[in-house]
Scaffold this active site. Structure first.
Site, mmCIF file in Angstrom:
data_model
loop_
_atom_site.group_PDB
_atom_site.id
_atom_site.type_symbol
_atom_site.label_atom_id
_atom_site.label_comp_id
_atom_site.label_asym_id
_atom_site.label_seq_id
_atom_site.Cartn_x
_atom_site.Cartn_y
_atom_site.Cartn_z
ATOM 1 C CG ASN A 141 -28.232 37.185 -6.402
ATOM 2 O OD1 ASN A 141 -27.159 37.112 -7.006
ATOM 3 N ND2 ASN A 141 -28.562 36.329 -5.466
ATOM 4 C CD GLN A 164 -31.569 40.014 -8.860
ATOM 5 O OE1 GLN A 164 -32.063 41.122 -8.640
ATOM 6 N NE2 GLN A 164 -32.088 38.897 -8.377
ATOM 7 C CG HIS A 173 -39.084 35.084 -11.535
ATOM 8 N ND1 HIS A 173 -38.879 35.243 -10.194
ATOM 9 C CD2 HIS A 173 -38.087 34.287 -11.978
ATOM 10 C CE1 HIS A 173 -37.799 34.545 -9.827
ATOM 11 N NE2 HIS A 173 -37.305 33.962 -10.897
ATOM 12 C CB THR A 206 -44.478 22.271 -26.068
ATOM 13 O OG1 THR A 206 -44.573 21.008 -26.717
ATOM 14 C CG2 THR A 206 -45.537 23.219 -26.597
ATOM 15 C CB CYS A 241 -29.768 31.394 11.746
ATOM 16 S SG CYS A 241 -29.744 30.239 13.097
HETATM 17 C C1 LIG Z 1 -28.664 36.495 -10.474
HETATM 18 C C2 LIG Z 1 -29.656 35.403 -10.616
HETATM 19 N N1 LIG Z 1 -29.401 34.381 -11.448
HETATM 20 C C3 LIG Z 1 -30.266 33.369 -11.611
HETATM 21 C C4 LIG Z 1 -31.456 33.327 -10.934
HETATM 22 C C5 LIG Z 1 -32.376 32.156 -11.148
HETATM 23 O O1 LIG Z 1 -33.395 32.455 -12.023
HETATM 24 P P1 LIG Z 1 -34.751 31.585 -12.065
HETATM 25 O O2 LIG Z 1 -35.431 31.833 -10.754
HETATM 26 O O3 LIG Z 1 -35.521 32.158 -13.213
HETATM 27 O O4 LIG Z 1 -34.393 30.187 -12.279
HETATM 28 C C6 LIG Z 1 -31.758 34.379 -10.067
HETATM 29 C C7 LIG Z 1 -33.015 34.433 -9.289
HETATM 30 O O5 LIG Z 1 -33.499 33.542 -8.652
HETATM 31 C C8 LIG Z 1 -30.835 35.426 -9.892
HETATM 32 O O6 LIG Z 1 -31.068 36.413 -9.046
HETATM 33 ZN ZN LIG Z 2 -30.478 30.234 14.879
#
Ligand SMILES: Cc1ncc(COP(=O)(O)O)c(C=O)c1O
Ligand SMILES: [Zn+2]
Lengths: 385, 122
Positions: free
Chosen positions: A153, A181, A203, A239, A324
């Site tokens: 990611n 990803q 998502h 569910t 940060c």
């Molecule tokens: C590589 C990876 N794994 C897991 C997740 C977590 O998925 P979710 O937001 O559907 O819990 C994400 C994104 O947030 C992701 O980029």
């Molecule tokens: Zn700072």
């Protein structure tokens, strides 16, 4: 301002495709029955659920009943790791993952360590590749599962699942991968790639939030974590989120190669343009080992949160690996793992594309980005340009 | 990270960012934890801070807080400037996320170092 917003944080989440939303809507107000109910009305929900399962299974070359729906990637990763660990605790107590896996995998592993399991966190090279020899060496007769993120990611590196999976098969160890990803963005075939468990979510691919899936290869037993009414073969009670699941499947149906090609074009334009700025570097690999939608850059002497803040002032959404910007005040563990200094990691910005981005947007980013880098370097305490 | 409007204003258009070419003293401070670095440049006349600038490798909070601090310190005597605190900055920029306190006090430390260095050499 030319654009209302230039959204380049698709690695965090994406817009729901209007076509996806359209397919979802009837499941809120018209076809709302609980899929577990006995009446005829419930059949519609049940059919939608099973049809969605079929679509998702087919997209990764799995069988329909090898797919379990979850509330997202986090839950699927938790279920895979904890479920396999506890199911096999009599066989062994060793788990292998990487230093660049997602926090939900790493934190699950840390928790499993507190429960007596031992975890090896594999190093990666400067592009983010897991060395297959390292994996081979790390597997012991106590190892029960290997979990390696498919598309990363942060830096976009795509691992060679086929080779890594083959090693696990040969050693008789289960192989899980987090494909949140990479799903729909590069080839996924659980059979060819020797994958036993795979995490997917909705998502990141223009489906709704709060939906995901875990592929569990036929015959693999897993200890459930959520107990209740026996949904999802008793592996995940609750569910079913029918409208979400229907949207997830529709998003999978819509995704295609043309979208990927479009993103690759924009990605490379953005990378090439940004690398013309002196003192810049691309984090992660170039070419087809990189996710089609991922760009991650560091600029010497420039702090990432500040650069992101200036981009934000022009309605460009980005993210950063800067210390940060986090609660822990630690720079990104992924950037550290590929050998970046704290300073380089703190200077990183991630720009992640979707098929909805346009060339004009990239032109705009390439126009403002050098200005902001220059502005920050103009009063940087460490830039000696 | 959530920032107030005032923080964002200072961040976007810092009035005191950059180097002071004929500075009488410079003070530096670094935060090993998050990696932020801060430098304060002061020009002093008759014990009063005539002009001031900051340079930073820092986040939004670091930039906004230092710019605010410069605004407050300009025109003050060294003794007054020395006593400026985080609370004085917050009065101006309303609020900062709790986790950002460490970035916002970097400027204060750098300014105090600059004053110390000025006294040493004068
Ligand atoms: C590589 C990876 N794994 C897991 C997740 C977590 O998925 P979710 O937001 O559907 O819990 C994400 C994104 O947030 C992701 O980029
Ligand atoms: Zn700072």
């Amino acid at each position: 301002m030319r654009f209302k917003r230039v959204y380049l944080d698709n690695g965090a989440s994406t817009n729901v495709d209007p076509k996806v939303l359209e397919v979802m809507l009837p499941y809120f107000t018209e076809k709302y029955a609980n899929a577990s109910s006995g009446h005829t009305f419930a059949q519609e929900s049940k059919n939608a659920l099973e049809n969605s399962r079929k679509i998702i299974a087919k997209s990764i070359n799995a069988k329909t009943d090898e797919i379990i729906f979850t509330s997202g990637g986090t839950e699927a990763n938790n279920l895979a790791l904890k479920g396999i660990a506890f199911q096999n605790k009599d066989k062994g107590n060793h788990i292998i993952t990487t230093k660049i896996d997602h926090s939900c995998v790493l934190e699950s592993c840390k928790w499993l360590e507190s429960q007596g399991f031992k975890v090896t966190y594999l190093d990666v090279d400067e592009e983010g590749f897991v060395n297959p020899t390292d994996l081979k060496k790390a597997i012991t007769d106590k190892t029960i599962i290997v979990s390696i993120i498919h598309g990363n990611n942060e830096i976009g590196i795509i691992q060679d699942l086929e080779t890594l999976g083959k090693i696990c098969r040969e050693k008789g160890v289960l192989f899980h991968t987090d494909a949140c990803q990479s799903y729909t963005k590069t080839e996924i075939d659980v059979k060819k790639q020797n994958v036993d468990l795979m995490t997917l979510n909705s998502h990141k691919i223009h489906g709704p939030k709060g939906v995901g899936a875990l592929y569990i290869k036929d015959g693999i037993k897993i200890t459930p974590w959520q107990h209740g009414g026996g949904h999802e073969k008793g592996l995940r009670a609750g569910t079913e989120n029918i409208h979400g699941i229907v949207g997830f499947a529709e998003a999978v149906k819509i995704a295609n190669k043309k979208h990927v090609e479009h993103m690759i074009e924009l990605r490379d334009k953005l990378i090439n343009g940004a690398l013309e700025i002196k003192g810049s570097r691309l984090n992660g690999p170039r070419g087809n080992k990189r996710l089609c939608n991922n760009v991650n850059l560091s600029f010497k002497g420039v702090e990432g949160e500040a650069l992101g803040g200036y981009l934000d002032s022009k309605n460009i959404c980005s993210s950063t690996g800067s210390a940060c910007s986090t609660r822990s005040l630690e720079p990104s563990h992924v950037l550290k793992a590929i050998g970046l200094s704290n300073e380089e990691a703190n200077g990183s910005v991630r720009l992640t594309l979707s098929r909805f981005n346009t060339e004009e947007e990239i032109d705009y980013v390439l126009k403002v980005l050098p200005k902001f880098v220059k502005k920050l370097r103009g009063f940087s305490a460490i830039w000696k340009g | 990270m959530e920032y107030s409007k005032r923080v964002f204003e200072h961040f976007q258009k810092p009035k005191f960012a950059g180097e002071l070419k004929d500075a009488d003293a410079v003070g530096e401070e670094g935060n090993i934890k998050c990696g932020d670095v801060m430098k304060m440049y002061i020009k002093v006349e008759n014990n009063v801070i005539k002009d001031i600038r900051f340079k930073t490798y820092g986040c939004i909070a670091a930039i906004a807080a230092s710019d605010t601090l410069c605004e407050l310190a300009k025109g003050k005597t060294l003794e007054e400037a020395e006593k400026l605190t985080y609370a004085d900055i917050i009065k101006e920029i309303e609020e900062l996320p709790a986790i950002k306190i460490h970035c916002s006090v970097l400027g204060i430390a750098a300014l105090r170092n600059a004053i110390k260095n000025y006294r040493k050499s004068n």
